[in-house]
Design an enzyme around this catalytic site. Sequence first.
Site, PDB file in Angstrom:
ATOM      1  N   SER A   1       4.570   2.134   7.993  1.00 15.03           N
ATOM      2  CA  SER A   1       4.291   1.027   7.075  1.00 15.03           C
ATOM      3  C   SER A   1       5.528   0.630   6.279  1.00 15.03           C
ATOM      4  O   SER A   1       6.178   1.465   5.659  1.00 15.03           O
ATOM      5  CB  SER A   1       3.179   1.427   6.103  1.00 15.03           C
ATOM      6  OG  SER A   1       1.945   1.490   6.756  1.00 15.03           O
TER       7      SER A   1
ATOM      8  N   HIS B   1       0.820  -1.220   0.000  1.00 19.71           N
ATOM      9  CA  HIS B   1       0.000   0.000   0.000  1.00 19.71           C
ATOM     10  C   HIS B   1       0.850   1.265   0.000  1.00 19.71           C
ATOM     11  O   HIS B   1       0.345   2.339  -0.303  1.00 19.71           O
ATOM     12  CB  HIS B   1      -0.982   0.001   1.188  1.00 19.71           C
ATOM     13  CG  HIS B   1      -0.371   0.233   2.527  1.00 19.71           C
ATOM     14  ND1 HIS B   1      -0.118  -0.776   3.432  1.00 19.71           N
ATOM     15  CD2 HIS B   1       0.019   1.363   3.155  1.00 19.71           C
ATOM     16  CE1 HIS B   1       0.391  -0.284   4.532  1.00 19.71           C
ATOM     17  NE2 HIS B   1       0.494   1.023   4.388  1.00 19.71           N
TER      18      HIS B   1
ATOM     19  N   ASP C   1       0.146  -7.528   1.143  1.00 18.08           N
ATOM     20  CA  ASP C   1       0.594  -6.161   1.430  1.00 18.08           C
ATOM     21  C   ASP C   1       2.116  -6.052   1.506  1.00 18.08           C
ATOM     22  O   ASP C   1       2.673  -5.431   2.412  1.00 18.08           O
ATOM     23  CB  ASP C   1      -0.029  -5.645   2.724  1.00 18.08           C
ATOM     24  CG  ASP C   1      -0.049  -4.124   2.792  1.00 18.08           C
ATOM     25  OD1 ASP C   1       0.461  -3.483   1.846  1.00 18.08           O
ATOM     26  OD2 ASP C   1      -0.567  -3.574   3.782  1.00 18.08           O
TER      27      ASP C   1
END
Length: 575
Positions: free
Chosen positions: A257, A148, A179
């Site tokens: 992230s 993402h 992901d």
Amino acid sequence: MLGSALRRVATRLSSFPSPSSSFLIFNNSTNPNSTSGRLFHLPHFYLFSTTVTVPAAHETSILRSTRDKLGGGRRARRPVRHRFVKKSSGNVTTNTYAAIELALDSVVKVFTVSRSPNYFLPWQNKSQRETTGSGFVIHGKKILTNAHVVADHTFVMVRKHGGSTKFRAQVEAVGHECDLAILVVDSEEFWEGVTFLELGDIPFLQQAVAVVGYPQGGDNISVTKGVVSRVEPTQYVHGATQLMAIQIDAAINPGNSGGPAIMGNKVVGVAFQNLSGAENIGYIIPVPVIRHFIIGVEENGKYVGFCSLGLSCQTTENVQLRNYFGMKPEMTGVLVDKINPLSDAHKILKKDDIILAFDSVPIANDGTVHFRNRERITFDHLVSMKKPNEKCLLRVLRDAKEYEFSITLRPLQPLVPVHQFDKLPSYYIFAGLVFIPLTQPYLHEYGEDWYNTSPRRLCERALRELPKKAGEQLVILSQVLMDDISAGYERFAELQIKRVNGVEIENLKHLSEQVENCSSECLRFDLDDDRVIVLDYQKAKLATNRILKLHRIPSAMSSDLRGEENPEIELACAS
């Protein structure tokens, strides 16, 4: 001095306010109105957690993080730093400091420029947005980060800790279900002094981990410390899949992230999402999922996905249910409710079969299998860790008799795609009628509460219907661009197209071929609710060009229907 300073840091890390409701994935974005933003919108962050920043190799500092947007906007006020100088001859004994030292030459900041498609106007993109995330270097001169972080990317750069130069990076592979993404940097200058991080194993409960990355609120590297709270399959928000994840109580904030979670001197996970509305609940992607992704890319040259049996199963915890299907007292297993017609299991298994074991591992009545010590995990995890085209052995109870079946496992695609990153939407326009294949990203355009605000019938089909054959799509009339030729048909928007001139429609390409090759005077579309659209074919063809020019639409069909290929888009799709 250093030891006491780090103890004070750990104390500060244990207290911070929690955000609000639902799972969130984190990459700093300057535009929350993107397609992915609608999927995983951050309602509000009134305060980010306290982080430990490391301006240089021989000092640490405590910093209260504040909102700092990328690419303009008001900059965060310069924080007050309390410096602790490292002893010149002291032995470092804390995991936090060891993680910092290990990560300084490994963790990078990722800068992404991206543009998401507009599914209501599929010939257009939304406005460009800039995001940041984290990543770390692994063997083979590759950088691992979250999918993402680079979804729908047009330009990606990375920067090392302590450096001022950003280096151009290319996306080599993307696995949106898990992901994860792999970046490569061609510049040899970037790789000077870089340290590769090794992958470890799944940590045990209550073991301490340190999450390293570049969260929002500052520009320096940050380390937050926590312990492992839980290990189990969890919903991956970005890919809408159920895979193993590790729950920790370390702060995982926007920008974290893609950063590594380190235990000792090895990586035990990749930070990727948080649960707001709860105290200190963050999630990291465990090493088995990471290895499955990396090995799949190395062996196949691209991301190949995670396998599925294609089954919908029911627990057998009720004794009357077990007795009805002839299960002996010592037997445990799950009941087969539904089978995907595209799966290999569809040729072998039957509805009402009881699956007793997977690869000789007994399945409990609640669908779990033994994991380690006294932990249990759903048997789906065993399925997902298989390689594509690998076989599994199922022990099945059918009509009170036991059988063993060998089934080939493959990744399966749903009838209605859950996501469509890194590619342009398909569309076809004729006489102002805009046809598209139904996708969940299209439904997400209806807003945050898309499940309740999108057309109910389309939503139910997207979530529940299974494909009957390969290549099948649900083609819908998304909207009607008004013209004399289409007047009166605008109320039929959002209905599924069933047939064209009596021919059952398989997918959007099939529909476009039926329209383009029409040889009759009239063109008839049969829709849901027995609605009918009829057009004079020749007049409709002339009207199409007029409508395209009026609405400034470059083509009546998307590039995939025209047989054209955009190399960059196709590369992203293959990844």
